[in-house]
Design an enzyme around this catalytic site. Structure first.
Site, mmCIF file in Angstrom:
data_model
loop_
_atom_site.group_PDB
_atom_site.id
_atom_site.type_symbol
_atom_site.label_atom_id
_atom_site.label_comp_id
_atom_site.label_asym_id
_atom_site.label_seq_id
_atom_site.Cartn_x
_atom_site.Cartn_y
_atom_site.Cartn_z
ATOM 1 N N LYS A 71 0.834 -1.212 0.000
ATOM 2 C CA LYS A 71 0.000 0.000 0.000
ATOM 3 C C LYS A 71 0.863 1.254 0.000
ATOM 4 O O LYS A 71 0.498 2.276 -0.579
ATOM 5 C CB LYS A 71 -0.957 0.008 1.194
ATOM 6 C CG LYS A 71 -2.315 -0.527 0.872
ATOM 7 C CD LYS A 71 -2.445 -2.022 0.846
ATOM 8 C CE LYS A 71 -2.427 -2.729 -0.443
ATOM 9 N NZ LYS A 71 -2.492 -4.202 -0.326
ATOM 10 N N ILE A 73 -2.755 -9.615 -5.807
ATOM 11 C CA ILE A 73 -1.369 -9.146 -5.669
ATOM 12 C C ILE A 73 -0.802 -8.726 -7.027
ATOM 13 O O ILE A 73 -0.170 -7.672 -7.154
ATOM 14 C CB ILE A 73 -0.504 -10.230 -4.985
ATOM 15 C CG1 ILE A 73 -0.982 -10.415 -3.534
ATOM 16 C CG2 ILE A 73 0.977 -9.877 -5.029
ATOM 17 C CD1 ILE A 73 -0.312 -11.551 -2.779
ATOM 18 N N ASP A 87 -3.533 -17.531 7.528
ATOM 19 C CA ASP A 87 -3.259 -18.097 6.199
ATOM 20 C C ASP A 87 -2.943 -19.584 6.241
ATOM 21 O O ASP A 87 -3.033 -20.268 5.220
ATOM 22 C CB ASP A 87 -2.052 -17.383 5.563
ATOM 23 C CG ASP A 87 -2.415 -16.031 4.973
ATOM 24 O OD1 ASP A 87 -3.543 -15.548 5.220
ATOM 25 O OD2 ASP A 87 -1.558 -15.447 4.272
ATOM 26 N N HIS A 136 -23.936 15.075 2.642
ATOM 27 C CA HIS A 136 -23.776 15.580 1.278
ATOM 28 C C HIS A 136 -22.746 16.695 1.266
ATOM 29 O O HIS A 136 -22.773 17.540 2.147
ATOM 30 C CB HIS A 136 -25.112 16.124 0.759
ATOM 31 C CG HIS A 136 -24.976 16.760 -0.597
ATOM 32 N ND1 HIS A 136 -24.877 16.002 -1.745
ATOM 33 C CD2 HIS A 136 -24.892 18.058 -0.978
ATOM 34 C CE1 HIS A 136 -24.756 16.821 -2.787
ATOM 35 N NE2 HIS A 136 -24.751 18.070 -2.340
HETATM 36 P P1 FAD Z 1 1.866 -14.156 8.214
HETATM 37 O O1 FAD Z 1 1.523 -12.726 8.159
HETATM 38 O O2 FAD Z 1 2.348 -14.841 7.024
HETATM 39 O O3 FAD Z 1 2.769 -14.371 9.479
HETATM 40 C C1 FAD Z 1 3.314 -15.594 9.797
HETATM 41 C C2 FAD Z 1 4.581 -15.370 10.596
HETATM 42 O O4 FAD Z 1 4.992 -16.614 11.154
HETATM 43 C C3 FAD Z 1 5.765 -14.881 9.776
HETATM 44 O O5 FAD Z 1 6.330 -13.754 10.379
HETATM 45 C C4 FAD Z 1 6.754 -16.053 9.785
HETATM 46 O O6 FAD Z 1 8.108 -15.627 9.815
HETATM 47 C C5 FAD Z 1 6.403 -16.728 11.102
HETATM 48 N N1 FAD Z 1 6.727 -18.146 11.160
HETATM 49 C C6 FAD Z 1 6.438 -19.125 10.252
HETATM 50 N N2 FAD Z 1 6.837 -20.334 10.702
HETATM 51 C C7 FAD Z 1 7.393 -20.114 11.927
HETATM 52 C C8 FAD Z 1 7.971 -20.950 12.896
HETATM 53 N N3 FAD Z 1 8.051 -22.276 12.731
HETATM 54 N N4 FAD Z 1 8.471 -20.385 14.020
HETATM 55 C C9 FAD Z 1 8.385 -19.048 14.219
HETATM 56 N N5 FAD Z 1 7.833 -18.210 13.342
HETATM 57 C C10 FAD Z 1 7.343 -18.731 12.212
HETATM 58 N N6 FAD Z 1 -4.137 -9.100 3.119
HETATM 59 C C11 FAD Z 1 -5.078 -8.180 3.366
HETATM 60 O O7 FAD Z 1 -6.001 -8.444 4.149
HETATM 61 N N7 FAD Z 1 -5.052 -6.942 2.772
HETATM 62 C C12 FAD Z 1 -4.067 -6.599 1.900
HETATM 63 O O8 FAD Z 1 -4.062 -5.486 1.388
HETATM 64 C C13 FAD Z 1 -3.060 -7.550 1.614
HETATM 65 N N8 FAD Z 1 -2.056 -7.249 0.776
HETATM 66 C C14 FAD Z 1 -1.059 -8.161 0.568
HETATM 67 C C15 FAD Z 1 -0.024 -7.810 -0.297
HETATM 68 C C16 FAD Z 1 0.999 -8.692 -0.532
HETATM 69 C C17 FAD Z 1 2.124 -8.304 -1.464
HETATM 70 C C18 FAD Z 1 1.010 -9.963 0.125
HETATM 71 C C19 FAD Z 1 2.129 -10.924 -0.088
HETATM 72 C C20 FAD Z 1 -0.018 -10.314 0.983
HETATM 73 C C21 FAD Z 1 -1.073 -9.422 1.192
HETATM 74 N N9 FAD Z 1 -2.140 -9.734 2.046
HETATM 75 C C22 FAD Z 1 -3.123 -8.813 2.261
HETATM 76 C C23 FAD Z 1 -2.242 -11.047 2.716
HETATM 77 C C24 FAD Z 1 -1.796 -10.930 4.182
HETATM 78 O O9 FAD Z 1 -0.480 -10.462 4.226
HETATM 79 C C25 FAD Z 1 -1.907 -12.285 4.859
HETATM 80 O O10 FAD Z 1 -3.219 -12.774 4.717
HETATM 81 C C26 FAD Z 1 -1.594 -12.175 6.349
HETATM 82 O O11 FAD Z 1 -0.301 -11.670 6.558
HETATM 83 C C27 FAD Z 1 -1.730 -13.537 7.021
HETATM 84 O O12 FAD Z 1 -1.448 -13.409 8.369
HETATM 85 P P2 FAD Z 1 -0.901 -14.622 9.249
HETATM 86 O O13 FAD Z 1 -0.728 -14.066 10.613
HETATM 87 O O14 FAD Z 1 -1.768 -15.795 9.056
HETATM 88 O O15 FAD Z 1 0.507 -15.009 8.635
HETATM 89 P P1 AMP Z 2 -4.375 -15.139 -6.496
HETATM 90 O O1 AMP Z 2 -4.569 -16.566 -6.058
HETATM 91 O O2 AMP Z 2 -5.555 -14.234 -6.285
HETATM 92 O O3 AMP Z 2 -3.112 -14.544 -5.958
HETATM 93 O O4 AMP Z 2 -4.195 -15.190 -8.088
HETATM 94 C C1 AMP Z 2 -3.200 -15.934 -8.738
HETATM 95 C C2 AMP Z 2 -3.573 -16.028 -10.210
HETATM 96 O O5 AMP Z 2 -2.480 -16.606 -10.931
HETATM 97 C C3 AMP Z 2 -4.787 -16.917 -10.468
HETATM 98 O O6 AMP Z 2 -5.784 -16.165 -11.108
HETATM 99 C C4 AMP Z 2 -4.246 -18.028 -11.366
HETATM 100 O O7 AMP Z 2 -5.170 -18.415 -12.364
HETATM 101 C C5 AMP Z 2 -3.004 -17.400 -11.997
HETATM 102 N N1 AMP Z 2 -2.003 -18.381 -12.473
HETATM 103 C C6 AMP Z 2 -1.552 -19.493 -11.830
HETATM 104 N N2 AMP Z 2 -0.619 -20.175 -12.580
HETATM 105 C C7 AMP Z 2 -0.475 -19.464 -13.747
HETATM 106 C C8 AMP Z 2 0.344 -19.621 -14.942
HETATM 107 N N3 AMP Z 2 1.211 -20.642 -15.110
HETATM 108 N N4 AMP Z 2 0.229 -18.698 -15.919
HETATM 109 C C9 AMP Z 2 -0.622 -17.641 -15.782
HETATM 110 N N5 AMP Z 2 -1.405 -17.448 -14.690
HETATM 111 C C10 AMP Z 2 -1.346 -18.323 -13.677
#
Ligand code: FAD
Ligand code: AMP
Length: 477
Positions: A58, A192, A319, A451
Site C-alpha cells: 500500500k 497481488i 493463512d 452531502h
Molecule cells: P503471516 O503474516 O504470514 O505471518 C506468519 C509469521 O509466522 C511470519 O512472520 C513467519 O516468519 C512466522 N513463522 C512461520 N513459521 C514459523 C515458525 N516455525 N516459528 C516461528 N515463526 C514462524 N491481506 C489483506 O487483508 N489486505 C491486503 O491489502 C493484503 N495485501 C497483501 C499484499 C501482498 C504483497 C502480500 C504478499 C499479501 C497481502 N495480504 C493482504 C495477505 C496478508 O499479508 C496475509 O493474509 C496475512 O499476513 C496472514 O497473516 P498470518 O498471521 O496468518 O501469517
Molecule cells: P491469487 O490466487 O488471487 O493470488 O491469483 C493468482 C492467479 O495466478 C490466479 O488467477 C491463477 O489463475 C493465476 N495463475 C496461476 N498459474 C499461472 C500460470 N502458469 N500462468 C498464468 N497465470 C497463472
C-alpha cells in the site's frame, strides 16, 4: 524466567500478534515466537502483512498514485507542475520507514500488554510443548496450556518461472525494484498481481499481465469485473486472459516469457517478471511427527469453525488454515481463539469477510455475488449507482465505477455489496456493518447520508434496489 505459559503463539503476523495481545489482555501469560529477519538483518514481528505484504504494497500504491496524479490529473484541476520525476530508491526507503514504524509498534504493544517475545523458530512437539530455537541455534522447551499456530503462508513458485535474482521475482522482490522497469511482466491477475502491476504501470512501466484463467477476476461480481477490465485497459495495463505461462528464458538481463493462449504458443520479452500466482500455507519444520496436528489435502492445518486442531488446546489461525488469505480474517480468528481460551463465547462470521483490491479505483465486496445467488436458486433484486452521477466523485474528477447492492427479493435483506470506485473499501464496510445487523435495502435508504460525500452512492444504490434512486433513472418494474 519461567518457561511455562498459558498461551504460546507460533508466528507473529496479524493472526499471531493479535492473538497474543488479546490473550495477554485477558490475563493469560503469553509468549509469541517469530523467526522473521528483515533485509537489514533485524528480527521483526508483524509477519507477511507488515513486513512484505499489505503495508509495504500500500505504501508503494500510495506513492505511485500521487505520482500519477501529479503527472496526469493536476492539469485537469488547473495545477501546473514543471517536471514530475520519481526517485524510486526514495520511494522504497519511505516504504521501509513505514514498515519499520509499524513493526516497531508491534514490539511496543507486546511490551505494554506483557506479551513475551521470542525471536527464533518454534516447533510443536507432543503434549503441547514447543521447542524454541533462537537465531544463534540455542534450544529451549516452552510448556504451554494452549498453543496457537499462526505461521502464515509463502508465495507459490511455478516450475516454468523459477525466481532469479532481481529479474524473476515474487511479491517480496517486487517491493524492492530500484528502478522502474521499461517492460514488466506479471504472472497472475489476482489481487497481488493487479496491485503490484498498477504500482509500476503508474510509474511508467509497460505492464503485461498473463492470466491462465479465461475469465478476468473470476471471484468478483461479473458486472464489477467487466468495469474493472475496462478501467485497467484505459490505464494501459495489458491484461491477457487465457494465457498460461509455460517457460522463461533469461538472456542479457531480459526475460522471454513463453505462454499458450487460444491462438497457440506466444512469447513476450520483459525486463522484470513478477510471479504472483498465489500463496501456500507454511508449515515447514513446524510439527514434530508426534504433534498430533494434521494437515488437509492442500497442506493447510486442519481446523474446525472455531480454529481448533485435532489436539485439544492447540489452535491454528490465519493463512495456514482454510479460508481467504487475508490479514483481517487472520486477526479476527486470533481474537476469537484467545477469547475462547479465556472461556468467552467468541466466533467469526465467515459469511461477512470483506475483500479488497487496492488498485485505483479500488474494488471491494462482501456477501454474495449474483452468480452465487443464481446457482443457489435464490430470488434477489439489485440496485446500482454509478460514480459518474455522484457530485462528490465529479468534484474530485474520480468518476470511474459504481456501487451495486443485492437484496433478497422478498425480505429486502441485503445479501451482497460490490463496489468499484474511489474509497471502495471504506464504502463497502458501511454495508458490511449493516449486514451484520441484518439490515434491509430500505433501512439504508431511510438512513441519512452526508452531502456531498462518496457514500451517497451507497445510499442511492440501496434506494435503487427498490426503484427509488433520486439521482439516476430507475428501472421500470
Ligand atoms: P503471516 O503474516 O504470514 O505471518 C506468519 C509469521 O509466522 C511470519 O512472520 C513467519 O516468519 C512466522 N513463522 C512461520 N513459521 C514459523 C515458525 N516455525 N516459528 C516461528 N515463526 C514462524 N491481506 C489483506 O487483508 N489486505 C491486503 O491489502 C493484503 N495485501 C497483501 C499484499 C501482498 C504483497 C502480500 C504478499 C499479501 C497481502 N495480504 C493482504 C495477505 C496478508 O499479508 C496475509 O493474509 C496475512 O499476513 C496472514 O497473516 P498470518 O498471521 O496468518 O501469517
Ligand atoms: P491469487 O490466487 O488471487 O493470488 O491469483 C493468482 C492467479 O495466478 C490466479 O488467477 C491463477 O489463475 C493465476 N495463475 C496461476 N498459474 C499461472 C500460470 N502458469 N500462468 C498464468 N497465470 C497463472
Amino acid at each position: 524466567m519461567s518457561d511455562k505459559f498459558d498461551v504460546v503463539v507460533i508466528g507473529g503476523g496479524p493472526g499471531g500478534y493479535v492473538a497474543a495481545i488479546r490473550a495477554a489482555q485477558l490475563g493469560l501469560k503469553t509468549a509469541c515466537i517469530d523467526k522473521y529477519i528483515n533485509k537489514n538483518g533485524k528480527a521483526t514481528f508483524g509477519g507477511t502483512c507488515l513486513n512484505v505484504g499489505c503495508i509495504p504494497s500500500k505504501a508503494l500504491l500510495d506513492t505511485s498514485h500521487k505520482f500519477h496524479d501529479a503527472n496526469e490529473e493536476f492539469e485537469t484541476h488547473g495545477i501546473s507542475v514543471k517536471k514530475v520525476e520519481i526517485d524510486v530508491p526514495r520511494m522504497i526507503q519511505r516504504k521501509d520507514e513505514v514498515v519499520d514504524k509499524l513493526t516497531f509498534g508491534v514490539a511496543g504493544l507486546f511490551k505494554s500488554n506483557g506479551v513475551t517475545p521470542f525471536e527464533g523458530t518454534g516447533k510443536l512437539l507432543a503434549g503441547k510443548k514447543v521447542e524454541f530455537t533462537d537465531h544463534s541455534g540455542k534450544t529451549t522447551i516452552l510448556e504451554a496450556q494452549n498453543v496457537i499456530i499462526a505461521t502464515g503462508s509463502v508465495p507459490v513458485e511455478i516450475p516454468p518461472a523459477p525466481l532469479k535474482d532481481d529479474i524473476i521475482v515474487d511479491s517480496t522482490g517486487a517491493l524492492e525494484f530500484q528502478t522502474t522497469p521499461k517492460r514488466l511482466g506479471v504472472i497472475g491477475a489476482g489481487v497481488i498481481g493487479l496491485e503490484l502491476g498498477s504500482v509500476w504501470n503508474r510509474l511508467g512501466s509497460e505492464v503485461i499481465v498473463l492470466e491462465a484463467q479465461d475469465e478476468f477476476l473470476s471471484v468478483v461480481d461479473r458486472q464489477i469485473a467487466r468495469e474493472a477490465s475496462k478501467v485497467f485497459k484505459k490505464q494501459g495495463l495489458d491484461i491477457r486472459v487465457g494465457a498460461r505461462v509455460t517457460g522463461t528464458d533469461i538472456k542479457r538481463k531480459q526475460v522471454t516469457v513463453s505462454y499458450t493462449d487460444k491462438d497457440g504458443e506466444q512469447e513476450v520479452v520483459v525486463d522484470k517478471l513478477i510471479v504472483a500466482v498465489g500463496r501456500r500455507p507454511y508449515t515447514e519444520g513446524l510439527l514434530s511427527v508426534d504433534s498430533g496436528v494434521s494437515l488437509d489435502e492442500r497442506g493447510f492445518i486442519f481446523v474446525n469453525e472455531q480454529c481448533a486442531t485435532d489436539v485439544p488446546g492447540v489452535f491454528a489461525i490465519g493463512d495456514v488454515v482454510r479460508g481467504p488469505m487475508l490479514a483481517h480474517k487472520a486477526s479476527e480468528e486470533g481474537v476469537m481463539v484467545a477469547e475462547r481460551i479465556a472461556d468467552q463465547k467468541a466466533q467469526v462470521n465467515y459469511d461477512l469477510v470483506p475483500s479488497v483490491i487496492y488498485t485505483h479505483p479500488e474494488i471491494s465486496w462482501v456477501g454474495k455475488t449474483e452468480d452465487e445467488l443464481k446457482a443457489a436458486g435464490e430470488d434477489y433484486k439489485t440496485g446500482f449507482f454509478p460514480f459518474s452521477a455522484s457530485g462528490r466523485a465529479l468534484a474530485a474528477n474520480d468518476t470511474d465505477g459504481m456501487v451495486k447492492i443485492i437484496a433478497d427479493e422478498k425480505t429486502d435483506r441485503i445479501l451482497g455489496c460490490h463496489i468499484i470506485g474511489p474509497n471502495a473499501a471504506d464504502l463497502c464496510q458501511q454495508i458490511l456493518i449493516s449486514m451484520e445487523f441484518g439490515s434491509t435495502a430500505e433501512d439504508i435508504g431511510l438512513t441519512m447520508f452526508p452531502h456531498p460525500a462518496l457514500c451517497e452512492a451507497v445510499h442511492e444504490a440501496a434506494l435503487a434496489v427498490n426503484g427509488h434512486a433520486i439521482h439516476k433513472a430507475n428501472r421500470r418494474k
